[in-house]
Design a protein around this motif. Structure first.
Motif, short mmCIF file in Angstrom:
data_model
loop_
_atom_site.label_atom_id
_atom_site.label_comp_id
_atom_site.label_asym_id
_atom_site.label_seq_id
_atom_site.Cartn_x
_atom_site.Cartn_y
_atom_site.Cartn_z
N VAL A 1 90.79 30.52 -1.81
CA VAL A 1 90.37 30.34 -0.41
C VAL A 1 90.00 28.86 -0.17
O VAL A 1 90.37 28.27 0.85
N ASP B 1 85.72 31.48 -3.15
CA ASP B 1 86.82 31.83 -4.05
C ASP B 1 87.76 30.62 -4.14
O ASP B 1 88.07 29.96 -3.13
N GLY C 1 82.74 38.28 2.02
CA GLY C 1 82.19 37.13 1.30
C GLY C 1 82.89 35.86 1.73
O GLY C 1 82.30 34.97 2.33
N SER C 2 84.22 35.82 1.49
CA SER C 2 84.98 34.62 1.85
C SER C 2 84.94 34.35 3.35
O SER C 2 84.75 33.21 3.77
N THR D 1 84.58 32.07 -8.39
CA THR D 1 84.44 32.93 -7.22
C THR D 1 83.27 32.52 -6.33
O THR D 1 83.42 32.42 -5.11
N TYR D 2 82.09 32.29 -6.98
CA TYR D 2 80.94 31.99 -6.11
C TYR D 2 81.09 30.60 -5.48
O TYR D 2 81.87 29.79 -5.93
N GLN E 1 73.84 35.35 2.11
CA GLN E 1 74.97 35.21 3.02
C GLN E 1 75.96 36.36 2.83
O GLN E 1 76.22 37.14 3.73
N THR E 2 76.47 36.49 1.59
CA THR E 2 77.55 37.46 1.33
C THR E 2 77.09 38.90 1.59
O THR E 2 75.95 39.26 1.32
N ASN F 1 71.05 39.57 -9.23
CA ASN F 1 71.83 39.55 -7.98
C ASN F 1 71.50 40.82 -7.21
O ASN F 1 71.46 41.91 -7.80
N TYR G 1 69.45 32.73 -1.06
CA TYR G 1 70.43 32.42 -0.02
C TYR G 1 71.24 33.70 0.21
O TYR G 1 72.11 34.04 -0.61
N LEU H 1 93.03 26.61 0.00
CA LEU H 1 93.70 26.71 1.30
C LEU H 1 92.98 25.84 2.34
O LEU H 1 93.61 25.33 3.28
N LEU I 1 68.72 29.65 -7.44
CA LEU I 1 68.94 29.87 -6.01
C LEU I 1 67.84 29.24 -5.19
O LEU I 1 68.06 28.68 -4.11
N TRP J 1 74.98 40.43 -3.51
CA TRP J 1 75.21 39.34 -4.45
C TRP J 1 74.11 38.28 -4.53
O TRP J 1 73.96 37.66 -5.59
N PRO J 2 73.36 38.00 -3.45
CA PRO J 2 72.45 36.87 -3.56
C PRO J 2 71.61 36.89 -4.85
O PRO J 2 70.99 37.91 -5.20
N GLY J 3 71.61 35.79 -5.57
CA GLY J 3 70.89 35.68 -6.84
C GLY J 3 69.39 35.66 -6.59
O GLY J 3 68.92 34.97 -5.69
C1 LIG Z 1 77.88 35.62 -9.96
C2 LIG Z 1 77.92 35.54 -8.48
C3 LIG Z 1 76.82 35.04 -7.81
C4 LIG Z 1 76.82 35.00 -6.41
N1 LIG Z 1 75.70 34.55 -5.76
C5 LIG Z 1 75.66 34.61 -4.39
C6 LIG Z 1 74.47 34.20 -3.69
O1 LIG Z 1 73.49 33.79 -4.28
N2 LIG Z 1 74.47 34.31 -2.34
C7 LIG Z 1 75.54 34.75 -1.64
O2 LIG Z 1 75.46 34.83 -0.42
N3 LIG Z 1 76.68 35.11 -2.28
C8 LIG Z 1 76.76 35.04 -3.63
N4 LIG Z 1 77.91 35.41 -4.29
C9 LIG Z 1 79.05 35.90 -3.52
C10 LIG Z 1 80.21 34.92 -3.52
O3 LIG Z 1 79.94 33.81 -2.73
C11 LIG Z 1 81.46 35.65 -3.03
O4 LIG Z 1 81.78 36.61 -4.01
C12 LIG Z 1 82.61 34.67 -2.83
O5 LIG Z 1 82.39 33.87 -1.71
C13 LIG Z 1 83.97 35.38 -2.72
O6 LIG Z 1 83.97 36.29 -1.71
P1 LIG Z 1 84.43 37.82 -1.93
O7 LIG Z 1 83.67 38.33 -3.09
O8 LIG Z 1 84.25 38.46 -0.61
O9 LIG Z 1 85.92 37.76 -2.33
P2 LIG Z 1 87.17 38.20 -1.44
O10 LIG Z 1 87.28 37.27 -0.28
O11 LIG Z 1 87.12 39.64 -1.13
O12 LIG Z 1 88.34 37.87 -2.44
C14 LIG Z 1 89.18 38.86 -3.05
C15 LIG Z 1 90.57 38.25 -3.27
O13 LIG Z 1 91.17 37.99 -2.02
C16 LIG Z 1 91.68 36.66 -1.96
N5 LIG Z 1 91.54 36.16 -0.58
C17 LIG Z 1 90.51 36.31 0.28
N6 LIG Z 1 90.75 35.69 1.43
C18 LIG Z 1 91.97 35.13 1.33
C19 LIG Z 1 92.78 34.35 2.20
N7 LIG Z 1 92.37 33.98 3.42
N8 LIG Z 1 93.98 33.95 1.76
C20 LIG Z 1 94.40 34.27 0.52
N9 LIG Z 1 93.68 35.00 -0.35
C21 LIG Z 1 92.48 35.43 0.05
C22 LIG Z 1 90.82 35.88 -2.94
O14 LIG Z 1 91.56 34.76 -3.46
C23 LIG Z 1 90.54 36.91 -4.02
O15 LIG Z 1 91.59 36.89 -4.95
C24 LIG Z 1 77.95 35.44 -5.69
C25 LIG Z 1 79.07 35.92 -6.38
C26 LIG Z 1 79.06 35.97 -7.75
C27 LIG Z 1 80.26 36.50 -8.47
#
Ligand SMILES: Cc1cc2nc3c(=O)[nH]c(=O)nc-3n(C[C@H](O)[C@H](O)[C@H](O)COP(=O)(O)OP(=O)(O)OC[C@H]3O[C@@H](n4cnc5c(N)ncnc54)[C@H](O)[C@@H]3O)c2cc1C
Ligand SMILES: CCCCCCCCCCCCCCCCCCCCCCCCC/C=C/C(=O)SCCNC(=O)CCNC(=O)[C@H](O)C(C)(C)COP(=O)(O)OP(=O)(O)OC[C@H]1O[C@@H](n2cnc3c(N)ncnc32)[C@H](O)[C@@H]1OP(=O)(O)O
Length: 670
Positions: A435, A432, A149-150, A428-429, A143-144, A245, A141, A438, A107, A181-183
């Motif tokens: 997402v 997703d 997250g997304s 996912t990271y 952010q989430t 994380n 970093y 799309l 990170l 989540w940030p690593g």
């Molecule tokens: C191992 C790991 C390390 C990470 N490290 C970091 C880090 O260092 N810093 C940081 O900031 N973040 C980090 N993250 C977070 C990561 O960036 C988020 O988990 C990722 O962006 C997905 O967001 P979410 O978890 O909110 O998933 P969600 O958005 O909640 O997704 C859940 C489901 O909903 C679906 N979905 C969501 N929105 C839509 C849409 N508009 N249309 C259709 N389907 C949709 C997705 O496809 C998924 O199936 C990490 C995650 C992991 C697993």
């Protein structure tokens, strides 16, 4: 190189290597990108393999605390070696890759430093990067959040400007606004780039980045107002559990105004918000950078899994001939080949498209520096799309490789469970995968509408300009051999991608609104995006074959792999090709016939093709994938390392087993 690592014992795979029809060294160069790249990779891989601190053979048996401490030790030692040996950036990156253990350094280097580089002013870069480059501070970093997250625009953390003190007040207003989540955040980072809603003069200006110090540089305790910790254990043994994380809550924490990253927008001393004349999407620049690196990671992870499954498949024998002859190598079963060789081809395909994407990213970055933002949307679509398609395919393939290795593939000592667990979250990271697809679809829909209004598309969508031909063409393939023609292959991939995109655009236009149409059609849009990205991968593989490729038989092998990559996709997505009218059922079955022939041609080269990845036994970390093929001795030896085998009679015997057995014995005597 790998042979040196093996130490000169019997080579159980020597027979396989003898059947190779190409120059393995030449293939190593094609894979690595240059002779220089092979040489540096070899040196760094040997450095890691020969250093006892970087041992990883008992990693899956460590408790979380032990694993975390082991990661801290490895990172500190790696940094010491980096400084002592004056490693270049290229060498240090490879050192990290071969150490093969996720940790806070990822990170720090891959997100914290690039975020400051991309979003900080020159003054901010000078201040913060000077410390970051020397590891005087460790960054992450952030952010989430727990709730978002997304949807980056939905983040809740606030940064409210207080003109009376010239500070921002950083705050987590709700539980769901906790950073999550940030690593490296959990236990290691001293600093972070925190993303928060900027509020000044009572107005919310949306998400911006801020540099925050999180922990004391004297005793590592969290600064006042900051609650911070690890989010808990993750999927698998070892694997991503080496990473801390983290979760973080902010309670009105004050930071100086100049810690807002001010390259894209500024807040003046009086509290006025000023936006620079650059697209606001540059805020997402760090993610674009990392997505591009993830494609290279995917090809590496996939090639490791394939290397293990191919070598083991050549050693493992099941069933004899009817006449009681020797048993058959499982790699000789056609079903095994049709499941495994597309992954071998995909590993090469992802490697080459990753090399191209790196070039694209560099090109876009240079253009951005001279304020040319025209290629930004394409760079976003390519990085997002390729990140999605390659990581999803890789995760699926690693899982399948475990099955291809039968029961032994399920053992930690095969290396596959950990490889799967480390690479699965890449779906996912950094966004997703659905997402992100799309986002690609959104770009495609815009391009279709531009084509309709007479604009000529460029870059990876240039093919859409050939709409008249591609919407009505019929594939020229008439024989099995015709599927060897790259132009015929490219044409059907272009026609399929364009027709799927145009179908979506037409259906969206029938909806009451663009937004409703997009939402209703989203499953089809994701498929259209996949078709477009697969076209890019196929095209870049074909273009690679047009380059000068040295070494006896190397180009011929790559041509076969390119054919396998493309034709297995036609087979897998035949529904798309048929329903869009790009190929007929007969052409589909000719493609499948061609595929079978290609598998047979690749079979004698399979072990040599995975040797060309040039992985040491240390890096591969697999009893099944050993270079020498001495699989059974390795499995047997690994089993005895398990902590359960430290005692002959297990802990718990006296308390639980003995009384049970005695009781049953008594009962049976009654
Ligand atoms: C191992 C790991 C390390 C990470 N490290 C970091 C880090 O260092 N810093 C940081 O900031 N973040 C980090 N993250 C977070 C990561 O960036 C988020 O988990 C990722 O962006 C997905 O967001 P979410 O978890 O909110 O998933 P969600 O958005 O909640 O997704 C859940 C489901 O909903 C679906 N979905 C969501 N929105 C839509 C849409 N508009 N249309 C259709 N389907 C949709 C997705 O496809 C998924 O199936 C990490 C995650 C992991 C697993
Ligand atoms: C122990 C070992 C030690 C070894 C020590 C060694 C020492 C030596 C050191 C040496 C160096 C070491 C090197 C290390 C190497 C490491 C290798 C490991 C690498 C792997 C690292 C991976 C780590 C991963 C960690 C994970 C991090 C994260 O996950 S961070 C969080 C990521 N989050 C997301 O990705 C969120 C996803 N969501 C979004 O991106 C957006 O919300 C959205 C895109 C989905 C939507 O955006 P928005 O809300 O704005 O809405 P719109 O859809 O309307 O978009 C608006 C317009 O903007 C366009 N657009 C969107 N995004 C972008 C973009 N990125 N770029 C450009 N444009 C964009 C969009 O298309 C719209 O445009 P139009 O309006 O249509 O024109």
């Amino acid at each position: 190189m790998a042979a040196a690592d093996w130490g000169g014992k019997a080579d159980h795979l020597a027979g396989e290597r003898a059947t190779a029809q190409f120059d393995v060294d030449g293939m190593k160069v094609a894979w690595a990108g240059s002779r220089h790249a092979v040489e540096v990779a070899d040196r760094m891989a040997c450095l890691v393999a020969s250093d006892p601190v970087f041992r990883k053979d008992t990693r899956t048996m460590l408790s979380r605390k032990e694993l975390f401490k082991d990661t801290l030790k490895k990172a500190a030692h790696a940094w010491k070696r980096t400084v002592e040996l004056h490693l270049t950036e290229e060498e240090a990156n490879l050192l990290r890759l071969y150490i093969d253990q996720p940790g806070y350094v990822d990170l720090h280097w891959v997100m914290f430093v690039p975020a400051i580089k991309g979003q900080g002013t020159e003054e901010q870069q000078k201040k913060w990067l000077t410390m970051a480059y020397k590891f005087q501070i460790i960054g992450t970093y952030a952010q989430t959040e727990l709730g978002h997250g997304s949807n980056v625009q939905g983040l809740e953390t606030t940064a409210t400007f207080d003109p009376s003190t010239d500070e921002f007040i950083m705050h987590s207003p709700t539980l769901t606004s906790s950073k999550w989540w940030p690593g490296g955040l959990g236990k290691t980072s001293t600093h972070a780039v925190v993303y928060a809603r900027l509020i000044t003069e009572g107005k919310d200006y949306g998400i911006h980045g801020f540099i925050m110090q999180l922990r004391s540089l004297d005793d590592h305790s969290p600064l006042p107002g900051i609650t911070i910790g690890d989010i808990g254990g993750k999927f698998g043994s070892g694997a991503y559990n080496s990473m801390d994380n983290g979760v973080m809550r902010l309670d009105h924490v004050r930071i100086p105004r100049d810690q807002m990253l001010m390259r894209l927008a500024q807040v003046t001393r009086e509290g006025k918000y000023v936006h620079s004349d650059v697209p606001k999407q540059l805020l997402y620049g760090t993610m674009v950078y990392v997505r591009q690196t993830i494609v290279a990671d995917a090809s590496r992870a996939l090639s490791r899994a394939v290397c293990i499954a191919v070598r083991y498949g050549a050693i493992r024998k099941q069933f004899g001939s009817k006449a009681g002859g020797p048993e058959t190598q499982v790699l000789n079963y056609k079903t095994q080949q049709s499941r495994l060789f597309p992954f071998l081809a995909s590993a090469y395909a992802f490697r080459f498209v990753g090399q191209w994407l790196k070039w694209l990213y560099t090109d876009v970055t240079q253009k951005l520096e001279s304020k040319d933002f025209s290629t930004l949307p394409e760079a976003h679509a390519c990085t997002a799309g390729l990140k999605s398609v390659t990581t999803s395919a890789t995760a699926d393939a690693i899982e399948e490789c475990q099955k291809l290795c039968g029961g032994h593939g399920y053992l930690n000592s095969s290396g596959l469970p950990e490889l799967f667990a480390v690479n699965l979250p890449a779906c996912t990271y950094e966004g997703d995968n659905v997402v992100l697809l799309l986002q690609v679809a959104r770009f495609l829909m815009k391009t279709v509408s531009q084509v309709a209004s007479g604009k000529q598309p460029v870059g990876t969508t240039a093919y859409m300009g050939n709409i008249q031909h591609l919407m009505q063409c019929k594939s020229v393939v008439n024989t099995v051999e015709d599927w060897l023609n790259p132009a015929a292959i490219k044409e059907v991939f272009e026609a399929r991608a364009l027709r799927m995109a145009v179908n979506c655009a037409q259906n969206i236009s029938k909806a009451p609104s663009q937004e409703e149409g997009f939402s209703e059609l989203s499953p089809d849009l994701v498929e259209a995006a996949v078709a477009h990205v697969q076209l890019i991968i196929v095209t870049k593989f074909i273009e690679k074959l047009q380059e000068d490729i040295l070494g006896h038989g190397v180009k011929e092998q790559l041509q076969k792999l390119c054919g396998i990559y493309a034709l297995h996709l036609i087979h897998k997505h035949l529904g798309d090709f048929l329903s869009t009218g790009c190929v007929t059922a007969r052409q589909g079955s000719l493609a499948n016939e061609r595929l079978g022939k290609l598998y047979a041609q690749v079979r004698p080269n399979a072990v040599a093709l995975v040797d060309a990845f040039d992985y040491t036994d240390h890096y591969l970390g697999s009893a099944l994938g050993r270079y020498d093929g001495d699989v059974y001795s390795a499995l047997y030896k690994e089993a005895w390392k398990d902590p359960l085998n430290e005692t002959v009679v297990p802990d718990g015997y006296q308390e639980h087993l003995r009384p049970l057995l005695k009781q049953q014995l008594k009962l049976s005597r009654l």
